[in-house]
Design an enzyme around this catalytic site. Structure first.
Site, short mmCIF file in Angstrom:
data_model
loop_
_atom_site.label_atom_id
_atom_site.label_comp_id
_atom_site.label_asym_id
_atom_site.label_seq_id
_atom_site.Cartn_x
_atom_site.Cartn_y
_atom_site.Cartn_z
CE1 TYR A 1 27.92 36.02 33.48
CE2 TYR A 1 30.18 35.74 34.22
CZ TYR A 1 29.27 36.15 33.26
OH TYR A 1 29.73 36.68 32.08
CE LYS B 1 27.14 41.46 32.19
NZ LYS B 1 27.40 40.35 33.11
CG ASP C 1 27.89 38.35 40.86
OD1 ASP C 1 27.25 39.41 40.65
OD2 ASP C 1 28.52 37.74 39.97
NE ARG D 1 50.77 47.48 36.76
CZ ARG D 1 51.64 47.50 37.77
NH1 ARG D 1 51.34 46.98 38.94
NH2 ARG D 1 52.83 48.04 37.60
C1 LIG Z 1 28.44 39.52 33.45
C2 LIG Z 1 28.51 38.98 34.81
C3 LIG Z 1 29.74 38.76 35.44
C4 LIG Z 1 31.06 38.97 34.75
O1 LIG Z 1 31.25 40.28 34.33
P1 LIG Z 1 32.13 40.69 33.04
O2 LIG Z 1 32.05 42.17 33.08
O3 LIG Z 1 31.51 40.06 31.85
O4 LIG Z 1 33.52 40.18 33.28
C5 LIG Z 1 29.73 38.28 36.75
N1 LIG Z 1 28.56 38.03 37.39
C6 LIG Z 1 27.38 38.22 36.81
C7 LIG Z 1 26.13 37.91 37.57
C8 LIG Z 1 27.30 38.70 35.51
O5 LIG Z 1 26.10 38.88 34.94
#
Ligand SMILES: *Cc1c(COP(=O)(O)O)cnc(C)c1O
Length: 391
Positions: free
Chosen positions: A102, A199, A174, A48
């Site tokens: 998102y 992703k 992001d 952690r």
């Molecule tokens: C999936 C996603 C997130 C969040 O990610 P998790 O791993 O599901 O918590 C944030 N931003 C974008 C653009 C995403 O596609």
């Protein structure tokens, strides 16, 4: 003399790997310890504290891919998003966020920020006026996401960072949809880059993780809160993610190529109305995408012609899976109105330009002929059914 920067595939394969001193194995050993010596050591390690050997190794790879000084990895993309935002915002502060975000990030802001006394404004567009108008004397952070989900709008990164710098504001992006292979926002002056590693970094639809890349100073500020909030990633998953990322550049480039071909094919198909893909010349932000991206990515969306039912179409697919999430090596589709953007409600979807029959397409690495054949048979099946019921 400065060492020559390594190529992207070499970075993916090797940076941050841990040498197996004991057996000289070819891959990083995995260290599962949650307990480490505290006496006579340079670093007090604890999962952690985000500093186990595997966590540190993977952070080096992610930092190198974004050209950043440092990085941190988290238990999910949203752990990365929430920890990073809260590390830079306190009661009385204000944040500007771009309008198309998102869903999870949007929910975090509208459901939680009031509790902490953090004020927010969503821009009413993506141009400079929209951002400038949203800034107040209390604004501490501007948060963007490009390409956006699901319409693949492109935000001008340099324009936003210039505006932020002139006002002493921290910028966050992001970068999930582009991946570090297609877009490196630090080059355009962004302070902090966030990824859902679930992703493209994971890439096989079997890992949930998040990442942040930034300067040492900014990463330290995020780490200070992260160790208190506790959203760390288990070393088993860290190791899986390291393995997945070795092929990330190869995967993403294959997905770029497939997506471009699929977008062109869909664009010519009579059963498809609009295709939203930044790699198409017809996309309103094509030139901007070309200027700030190295590849156009594997994500797109398209509107089915009004006579085609979105649900029936998705059910008729055989190879392409109708499933949540994105960016795996397998192609998937979903209908945002039924899934990722369901909670927005019909009115807000309309406001954001998300048609009820919009399909988001995450293009995998399969052969494009097979993807085309699957979409063709699904469209034929749905249209045949519609024709029969019309009689
Ligand atoms: C999936 C996603 C997130 C969040 O990610 P998790 O791993 O599901 O918590 C944030 N931003 C974008 C653009 C995403 O596609």
């Amino acid at each position: 003399m400065e060492a020559k920067k390594q190529g992207i595939n070499t970075i993916c394969t090797h940076v941050g790997e841990i040498k197996d001193e004991q057996f000289q194995g070819a891959v990083s050993p995995i260290f599962m310890s949650s307990s480490y010596a505290f006496m006579d050591v340079d670093v007090k390690r604890y999962p952690r504290y985000f500093n186990t050997p595997n966590q540190e190794g993977l952070c080096k790879k992610i930092a190198a891919l974004e050209g950043a000084e440092d990085a941190l990895i988290f238990g999910s993309g949203m752990a990365a998003v929430s920890t990073t935002l809260l590390a830079f915002l306190s009661a009385g502060d204000h944040i500007v966020l771009q309008k198309t975000l998102y869903g999870g990030t949007y929910n975090l802001v509208v459901e939680e920020f009031n509790k902490y006394g953090i004020e927010y404004t969503f821009t009413d567009g993506l141009d400079m006026d929209a951002f400038a108008k949203a800034i107040t004397p209390k604004t501490k952070v501007i948060y963007i996401e490009t390409p956006s989900n699901p319409l693949m709008t492109i935000t001008d990164i340099q324009m936003v960072t210039d505006l932020a710098k002139a006002n002493g504001i921290v910028t966050m992006i992001d970068n999930t949809f582009a991946s570090p292979i297609n877009q490196n926002p630090l080059k355009f002056g962004v302070d902090i880059i966030i990824h859902s590693a679930t992703k493209y970094m994971g890439g096989h639809s079997d890992i949930c993780a998040g990442a942040v890349a930034a300067s040492k100073e900014h990463i330290f500020q995020i780490w200070n809160l992260a160790k208190n909030l506790g959203g760390s990633l288990s070393d088993m998953t860290v190791w899986m993610l390291e393995r997945s990322m070795k092929t990330m550049a190869i995967r993403v480039k294959a997905q770029n190529k497939n997506a471009k071909k699929m977008a062109k094919w869909l664009d010519k198909n009579d059963a498809i109305d609009t295709v939203y893909y930044p790699g198409l010349k017809s996309h309103p932000d094509h030139l901007l995408a070309k200027a700030q991206m190295k590849g156009f990515g594997g994500m797109m969306s398209f509107e089915l012609a009004p006579h085609i039912d979105a649900e029936a179409f998705q059910k008729a697919l055989r190879l392409i899976k109708a499933s949540m999430s994105l960016a795996g090596v397998e192609s998937t589709m979903l209908c945002p109105a039924q899934t990722s953007h369901f909670l927005l409600g019909e009115e807000e979807r309309k406001n954001q330009g998300i048609a009820e029959g919009l399909i988001r397409f995450s293009v995998g690495i399969e052969d494009k002929e097979d993807l085309i054949a699957d979409i063709e048979q699904a469209l034929a099946a749905v249209q045949e059914k519609a024709a029969i019921s019309a009689h």
